[in-house]
Design an enzyme around this catalytic site. Structure first.
Site, mmCIF file in Angstrom:
data_model
loop_
_atom_site.group_PDB
_atom_site.id
_atom_site.type_symbol
_atom_site.label_atom_id
_atom_site.label_comp_id
_atom_site.label_asym_id
_atom_site.label_seq_id
_atom_site.Cartn_x
_atom_site.Cartn_y
_atom_site.Cartn_z
ATOM 1 N N ASP A 1 -0.121 -14.963 2.944
ATOM 2 C CA ASP A 1 0.961 -15.843 2.977
ATOM 3 C C ASP A 1 2.159 -15.319 2.784
ATOM 4 O OD1 ASP A 1 -0.911 -17.704 3.024
ATOM 5 O OD2 ASP A 1 -0.202 -19.071 1.504
ATOM 6 N N HIS B 1 -0.766 -12.665 -0.558
ATOM 7 C CA HIS B 1 0.470 -12.709 -0.209
ATOM 8 C C HIS B 1 0.982 -11.277 0.244
ATOM 9 C CE1 HIS B 1 0.495 -16.230 -2.814
ATOM 10 N NE2 HIS B 1 1.323 -16.858 -1.990
HETATM 11 ZN ZN LIG Z 1 3.765 -19.531 0.479
#
Ligand SMILES: [Zn+2]
Length: 277
Positions: free
Chosen positions: A83, A235
């Site tokens: 992400d 992430h």
């Molecule tokens: Zn996010």
């Protein structure tokens, strides 16, 4: 020896009957073999280009066999989902994935996609077989979930991905997850109407809060792994880049395949348990 006129007639008749008999036999044989070859071809219809369609049908059956009734793939499959990119680290994530021959799924933020300096790596990700879905324009919880901007922002982010890469993605990830953000039926109706799908995750690595602690990221993922199909939330963070080879090694040793999201193979995975998303 001289043949009588009667004898000549008899020979002529015999030759003629033999000829008719042979012709008839040939015709019967010819029609039987033609009939046989036609029936052998039954079920192998030709398409407009004259190519046989049978292998295609077989492929389709094998493809369908790989899915469970809930739409999830058969066997052990892990989806790595990154992400908040693209970022200054995207290229290095792609390097590790390439080296390890692993495909992944990225959920990218519109405002980062607008950074021209990142766009080469966005294109590269697609070229190397990864999927890129949307992750809103602003990542702003209030705008998305209170001010009703979820669908407009997702549409805009998906459009950006389409313009940069030429792909046509429909999958997004809700910033902070679909719970509680998408708890209202009304917002989910809008998402369905827009033809957008939403994926949450099965394992939260909590990597974003584990600065300088890649080992704990790996531990969290190992502890969370309980099913044959897992979707890992990570992430584009430095500590995640450090942990990535170890995460990949762990799943390879456990016999998992690395799945990459494809719109045609969608299965629903959202905390709202809305099967339409
Ligand atoms: Zn996010």
């Amino acid at each position: 020896m001289k043949l009588s006129r009667n004898n000549k007639k008899r020979i002529f008749k015999t030759v003629l009957s033999l000829g008719i008999l042979l012709t008839t036999a040939f015709l019967v044989y010819f029609s039987i073999s033609k009939f046989n070859s036609t029936s052998a071809k039954e079920g192998v219809k030709e398409n407009s280009e004259g190519a046989l369609e049978q292998p295609k049908e077989k492929e389709k059956i094998e493809h369908e066999k790989k899915k469970k009734p809930d739409g999830k793939p058969e066997g052990k499959v892990v989806y790595l989902t990154f992400d908040d990119g693209p970022s200054t680290l995207t290229g290095q994530f792609l390097d590790v994935l390439k080296e390890q021959k692993v495909k992944a799924t990225f959920f990218m933020i519109g405002k980062n996609l607008q950074n021209a300096g990142f766009q080469e790596n966005v294109k590269r990700a697609i070229k190397e077989g990864h999927y890129i879905g949307g992750h809103s324009m602003t990542h702003d919880s209030k705008r998305l979930y209170t001010d009703g901007q979820f669908v407009p922002e997702m549409k805009e982010a998906l459009e950006l991905i389409r313009n940069i890469t030429g792909t046509n993605p429909t999958l997004v990830r809700s910033p902070y997850g679909s719970a509680p953000g998408l708890k209202d039926q009304q917002i989910r109706d809008q998402i369905v109407e827009a033809g957008i799908k939403v994926w949450d995750w099965t394992i939260d690595s909590r990597d974003w809060e584990l600065k300088d602690n890649p080992n704990q990221i790996v531990e969290n993922i190992k502890k969370g792994t309980t099913d044959d199909v897992e979707v890992i939330l990570v992430h584009e963070k430095p500590q995640t880049l450090q942990a990535l080879p170890e995460i990949i090694k762990y799943y390879k040793e456990k016999g998992y395949e690395f799945g990459v999201y494809q719109d045609v193979d969608h299965f629903h995975l959202n905390f709202q348990k809305d099967a339409r998303l």
